[in-house]
Design a protein around this motif. Sequence first.
Motif: not given
Length: 449
Positions: A125-134
């Motif tokens: 599921p998408r919520l398993v692979e979160d992200y952060k932007i720099y």
Amino acid sequence: MYKKCVIIPINRSDLAYESSISAIFRSYELVNPDAFFILYSNFNKPTLNKIEEIVSNTLKIEKVQLHTEGKEEIEKIKDQCEKIYLVPSSGANITAMIMGQLEYPKISYIFSFGPWYNYFYPFVPRLVEDYKIYGQAEVQETNALVNIKENLLKKIDELAKGNQFLKEMYKLSLELNSKDSLKTTFDIRITSEENGPMNLSDSYFNSTNTPLDKRVSLNEKLFEILCKEYYHEKECRLKNITNSEKIKRLEYLPNNILKLIGLYPIVVQEDESQKELNEIVEGADLVLVDTNLIYNGIHTYEIKGLAIPQCAIYEIENKWFQEKDHKQGEFYDVLYEILKGLLRKTKIIPTITELCDIAVPKIDPTLLDKAIILTGDKKAYKNWKYLPLSKYTQIKYAAPDYSRIRNEQHYRAYFELSLAIILKRLLKEDKIEVCYAGKTDKCVEVEND
């Protein structure tokens, strides 16, 4: 000249393949680049080849062999792209550090392991692979996977390697990710001709927002659903259970399902106190588990030193064979498939062909030196700790804590999808759907081949 490019390095870690694939497909959703530039070294060619097998005929991949630490190669790539995004999270530390010094927007991915260890996006599921932007990165959650879904569906058989449970989990996750851009947990909807729609909402799995009595009722709700569908009884309640032997056989099935999917945390008894399982096994080179730990959802934990004794395989195969002609046989099919999936990522310790109560103490001591042995069988625990086995191992009693559930979102998503798959096996004639939580129009039907 490409308009948008994503640069992804491959590292040398155990999960280089999984992290790289996840980064590629999440970046495809968020950025929709024209090309992916994969930075690799000679020793990573086998991983690169595996990546190409998944993305072939689906996405544009440019391979760039590293001859430096990465800076020079990235500077050459910029001449081919109007906009560059760097994804350092799947790279080796030194490459990630070099990327961090460059003035390009960066996307770092955070994978929630636990039950999803050895899985990868888009088959989680998408919520398993979160992200952060720099930096100034223009990203947007989309369901762009819908454009390449058919190609990815063709890859599932090869990835699952004959394991039906894994195949169903991969397919269900991919279908949900392609359905919408949402990043939430799920509801389960069960529809039968006789009983109409019944729902198991995410609130049943959410201990933060739900009182204990409602959480406990998940067990009873499952019993009611199974009882009505199997035996067409009007009053199917655990507390009003009849003396009918056929219905009594169902009494323990709901809780067995909830244990198997890992709903309850496993705790370890330490003197007069309890400790979380992760505290005990962290850093251990070898953690040998008794058969009951497999029933209790040990596969939903990330334990790098996990080992299965052959006697546990023998016990589960026996049970699977005994139950295959009963209505609950489908549950044991799933249990056996979960075991086979577990064996793909664990050690197998040779034993005599006997029950583990007898076989474990007879394992060659050289195979268990300084191992932690976990059992949920009190009788076996009391016996083993007074045998020579205890002189070269640590023997621990580990069992589910039924007073609480594992509440983090990535766990809940795993419980919900696993439960939907098991219910479809048990209720073949019913329509089982998984919907994004609270979104009755964003659903995917669970299918068995």
